[in-house]
Design a protein around this motif. Structure first.
Motif, short mmCIF file in Angstrom:
data_model
loop_
_atom_site.label_atom_id
_atom_site.label_comp_id
_atom_site.label_asym_id
_atom_site.label_seq_id
_atom_site.Cartn_x
_atom_site.Cartn_y
_atom_site.Cartn_z
N ASP A 1 -14.44 7.27 -22.00
CA ASP A 1 -15.16 6.46 -21.01
C ASP A 1 -15.31 7.22 -19.69
OD1 ASP A 1 -15.26 4.47 -22.90
OD2 ASP A 1 -13.63 3.29 -22.03
N ALA A 2 -14.24 7.89 -19.26
CA ALA A 2 -14.29 8.64 -18.01
C ALA A 2 -15.28 9.80 -18.09
CB ALA A 2 -12.90 9.17 -17.66
N GLY B 1 -8.17 15.12 -30.95
CA GLY B 1 -7.29 13.98 -30.78
C GLY B 1 -7.30 13.03 -31.95
N ALA B 2 -8.39 13.02 -32.72
CA ALA B 2 -8.51 12.12 -33.87
C ALA B 2 -7.87 12.69 -35.13
CB ALA B 2 -9.98 11.81 -34.14
N ALA B 3 -7.53 13.98 -35.11
CA ALA B 3 -6.95 14.60 -36.30
C ALA B 3 -5.53 14.07 -36.54
CB ALA B 3 -6.92 16.12 -36.12
N PRO B 4 -5.13 13.89 -37.79
CA PRO B 4 -3.75 13.45 -38.08
C PRO B 4 -2.75 14.42 -37.46
CG PRO B 4 -5.11 13.36 -40.06
CD PRO B 4 -5.92 14.08 -39.02
N HIS C 1 -1.47 7.11 -27.14
CA HIS C 1 -2.42 8.22 -27.06
C HIS C 1 -3.82 7.79 -27.48
CE1 HIS C 1 -1.34 8.46 -31.37
NE2 HIS C 1 -2.55 8.99 -31.51
N ALA C 2 -3.93 6.84 -28.42
CA ALA C 2 -5.26 6.39 -28.85
C ALA C 2 -5.97 5.65 -27.71
CB ALA C 2 -5.12 5.49 -30.07
N HIS C 3 -5.24 4.84 -26.99
CA HIS C 3 -5.81 4.16 -25.82
C HIS C 3 -6.26 5.18 -24.79
CE1 HIS C 3 -6.11 1.47 -22.32
NE2 HIS C 3 -5.33 2.33 -21.69
N ASP C 4 -5.44 6.20 -24.56
CA ASP C 4 -5.79 7.20 -23.56
C ASP C 4 -6.99 8.04 -23.99
OD1 ASP C 4 -3.79 6.23 -21.97
OD2 ASP C 4 -2.38 7.86 -22.39
N SER D 1 1.82 13.32 -27.07
CA SER D 1 1.25 12.00 -26.80
C SER D 1 0.75 11.86 -25.37
CB SER D 1 2.28 10.90 -27.08
OG SER D 1 3.40 11.02 -26.23
N ARG D 2 1.24 12.72 -24.45
CA ARG D 2 0.80 12.62 -23.06
C ARG D 2 -0.40 13.52 -22.77
NH1 ARG D 2 4.71 11.40 -18.00
NH2 ARG D 2 5.86 13.24 -18.59
N VAL D 3 -0.81 14.35 -23.71
CA VAL D 3 -1.95 15.24 -23.48
C VAL D 3 -3.23 14.45 -23.19
CG1 VAL D 3 -3.45 16.99 -24.53
CG2 VAL D 3 -0.96 17.20 -24.70
N PRO D 4 -3.54 13.38 -23.92
CA PRO D 4 -4.74 12.63 -23.56
C PRO D 4 -4.72 12.08 -22.13
CG PRO D 4 -4.12 12.10 -25.79
CD PRO D 4 -2.99 12.92 -25.21
N PHE D 5 -3.54 11.64 -21.67
CA PHE D 5 -3.49 11.18 -20.29
C PHE D 5 -3.72 12.33 -19.33
CE2 PHE D 5 -1.21 10.24 -16.29
CZ PHE D 5 -1.97 9.16 -15.89
N ARG D 6 -3.15 13.49 -19.62
CA ARG D 6 -3.38 14.65 -18.76
C ARG D 6 -4.88 14.98 -18.71
NH1 ARG D 6 0.75 18.16 -17.22
NH2 ARG D 6 2.86 17.59 -17.88
#
Length: 228
Positions: free
Chosen positions: A13-14, A101-104, A4-7, A122-127
């Motif tokens: 960036d996007a 997304g940065a929150a614990p 998720h951190a990578h996403d 964990s898939r929310v950032p990709f979505r």
């Protein structure tokens, strides 16, 4: 394994790419039609912003949208705004998503999206990455499916193939770009249809942004896919 951190970094960036590209527009061109039927570019930018806030709701345990009608009304309300307001909204809502997304958090937890759909947090950032990248294409300002990051294209094909797997209205289908192969549709020992093409054309067909004319089909005709 989903990172998720990578996403989240990919979403950032996007978002910068779409902001940089949209900054070249003017108020008149924001009001012009986008590639999505019935939506101007202003509608697309408004949706990008409101989707960020909706996914903050998801990450923080609230309903994604209060109601479907309010989701639509918010986009209609925000679509006519001038370019500078649109860009500020996309930037600020994107920052709110990054902060959420940065929150614990327990990224293995299950969250609820629209229409009762559930997924891993964990898939929310990709979505979110999907929303930003594909709607950048929808703006029709020079960013095409071929310009999408290679990793994104492969993963979104993976995601959509999974979504249609087992669907009773989709024949057993094998897809290939000559390097990778995917199977989707009804379960079968042998695919009824094999679809071959470039990754951008496969993705465009799967996500409803291209008609599949550039794809080669072996077997029956190119399957009609259900709406996403």
């Amino acid at each position: 394994m989903i990172d998720h951190a990578h996403d989240l970094a990919s979403v950032r960036d996007a978002t910068e790419r779409v902001l940089t590209a949209a900054a070249e527009l003017d108020n008149a061109s924001v009001a012009e039609p986008s590639r999505l039927p019935g939506w101007s570019r202003g509608h697309v930018l408004a949706h990008i912003a409101r989707n960020a806030d909706a996914l903050v709701n998801v990450l923080e345990g609230r309903p994604m949208y209060a109601t479907a009608s309010m989701r639509d009304a918010d986009i209609e309300r925000d679509a006519p705004r001038p370019l500078d307001v649109q860009l500020a909204d996309v930037r600020e809502s994107g920052a709110r998503f990054q902060d959420a997304g940065a929150a614990p958090a327990d990224w293995s937890r299950t969250v609820e999206l629209r229409n009762g759909v559930v997924d891993s947090a964990s898939r929310v950032p990709f979505r979110r990455w999907v929303e930003v990248e594909l709607h950048h294409v929808d703006l029709g300002i020079g960013y095409e499916l071929e310009d999408l990051p290679e990793e994104f294209t492969r993963r979104e094909i993976d995601f959509l193939v999974e979504r249609f797997t087992g669907h009773p209205d989709v024949p057993s289908t094998q897809l290939t770009d000559g390097t990778h192969a995917w199977s989707t549709g009804r379960a079968s020992d042998k695919p009824e249809v094999t679809v071959t093409g470039r990754p951008a054309d496969l993705l465009g067909w799967l996500c409803g942004r291209r008609d599949g004319a550039a794809l080669a089909v072996d077997g029956d005709s190119l399957p009609a896919l259900p709406p996403l």
